[in-house]
Design an enzyme around this catalytic site. Structure first.
Site, PDB file in Angstrom:
ATOM      1  N   CYS A  94       0.217   3.980   4.453  1.00  0.00           N
ATOM      2  CA  CYS A  94      -1.273   4.156   4.911  1.00  0.00           C
ATOM      3  C   CYS A  94      -1.373   3.130   6.046  1.00  0.00           C
ATOM      4  CB  CYS A  94      -2.020   3.860   3.674  1.00  0.00           C
ATOM      5  SG  CYS A  94      -3.651   4.437   3.902  1.00  0.00           S
ATOM      6  N   HIS A 172      -0.226   7.161  -0.701  1.00  0.00           N
ATOM      7  CA  HIS A 172      -0.020   5.932  -1.397  1.00  0.00           C
ATOM      8  C   HIS A 172       1.018   6.258  -2.439  1.00  0.00           C
ATOM      9  CE1 HIS A 172      -2.379   2.832   0.459  1.00  0.00           C
ATOM     10  NE2 HIS A 172      -3.242   3.892   0.727  1.00  0.00           N
ATOM     11  N   GLU A 174       2.698   3.934  -4.344  1.00  0.00           N
ATOM     12  CA  GLU A 174       2.439   2.747  -4.890  1.00  0.00           C
ATOM     13  C   GLU A 174       1.004   2.886  -5.572  1.00  0.00           C
ATOM     14  OE1 GLU A 174       0.182   1.534  -1.434  1.00  0.00           O
ATOM     15  OE2 GLU A 174       1.431   3.093  -1.827  1.00  0.00           O
TER      16      GLU A 174
END
Length: 226
Positions: A94, A172, A174
């Site tokens: 990002c 993302h 994560e």
């Protein structure tokens, strides 16, 4: 293998007890690969002494814009160029995706098409993957040498590589679905259009490709290089 995590932002205070800080999310995502980690909170101007402080590097997301005037951004761009010159692997996510492109000569700006929020599909390496997105900024002009590996109609430069040492992604891997739901409550209201958040909320029960991208990231970091 030691991974240095360059933390460029902080998780909302209301969510850290349940989901952790951004660096912790990457440790969880890449768990089981035998990595050891050290976090450098560059957003708080805590930088490594040199690129040799780790064997590979990850740059996290952030609520800040790569083009904004913050004292930690120029030294981070210098560090990115040093890492590229060193030949050590570097992954950006990002904001990390954006600041790497900017540091290497690309352009990042607030995208006129608006926000991408929640579970989003991308064409990656010949097939579809689904990842959680949370961004308005985009890489709109590529640096020399950048190759597009992942894309969709909204974000054409969604995943990039630079040679065989740098890989970046706009979305993302994560972020869990629950964390994105929390972002909608803590950072989305009054910023992201309500209809986009409602649409994102309707898709948040579906599975995503976080495990697949985690394997890709781990393999990329471990890859033998000349």
């Amino acid at each position: 293998m030691k991974i240095g995590i360059l933390q460029t932002g902080h998780s909302p205070d209301e969510l850290t007890d349940k989901f952790g800080e951004y660096d912790e999310m990457f440790r969880t995502l890449l768990d089981g690969n035998g990595f050891e980690y050290e976090t450098f909170s560059v957003v708080d101007q805590k930088f490594p002494q040199s690129v040799d402080d780790a064997d590979g590097w990850i740059i996290t997301g952030s609520r800040h814009g790569a083009y904004e005037d913050h004292p930690w951004i120029p030294p981070l761009e210098d560090l990115i160029r040093d890492i590229q010159q060193s030949g050590k692997p570097l992954i950006g996510v990002c904001f990390g995706h954006q600041i790497i492109a900017q540091a290497l000569g690309g352009t990042v700006e607030k995208f006129k098409g608006g926000w991408a929020v929640g579970r989003t599909e991308y064409d990656f390496d010949g097939h579809k993957v689904s990842l959680n997105a949370w961004h308005q900024d985009q890489v709109v002009e590529l640096p020399d040498g950048a190759q597009v590996l992942g894309t969709n109609d909204f974000c054409k430069n969604a995943m990039l590589s630079y040679g065989d040492t740098i890989w970046t992604v706009q979305a993302h891997p994560e972020f869990s679905n629950g964390f994105v739901e929390g972002l909608m409550q803590t950072r989305g209201k009054g910023v992201v259009p309500d209809d986009l958040m409602q649409d994102a909320a309707s898709r948040q029960d579906a599975s995503n490709s976080n495990p697949e991208i985690a394997r890709y990231m781990a393999d990329f970091l471990k890859k033998a290089r000349a």
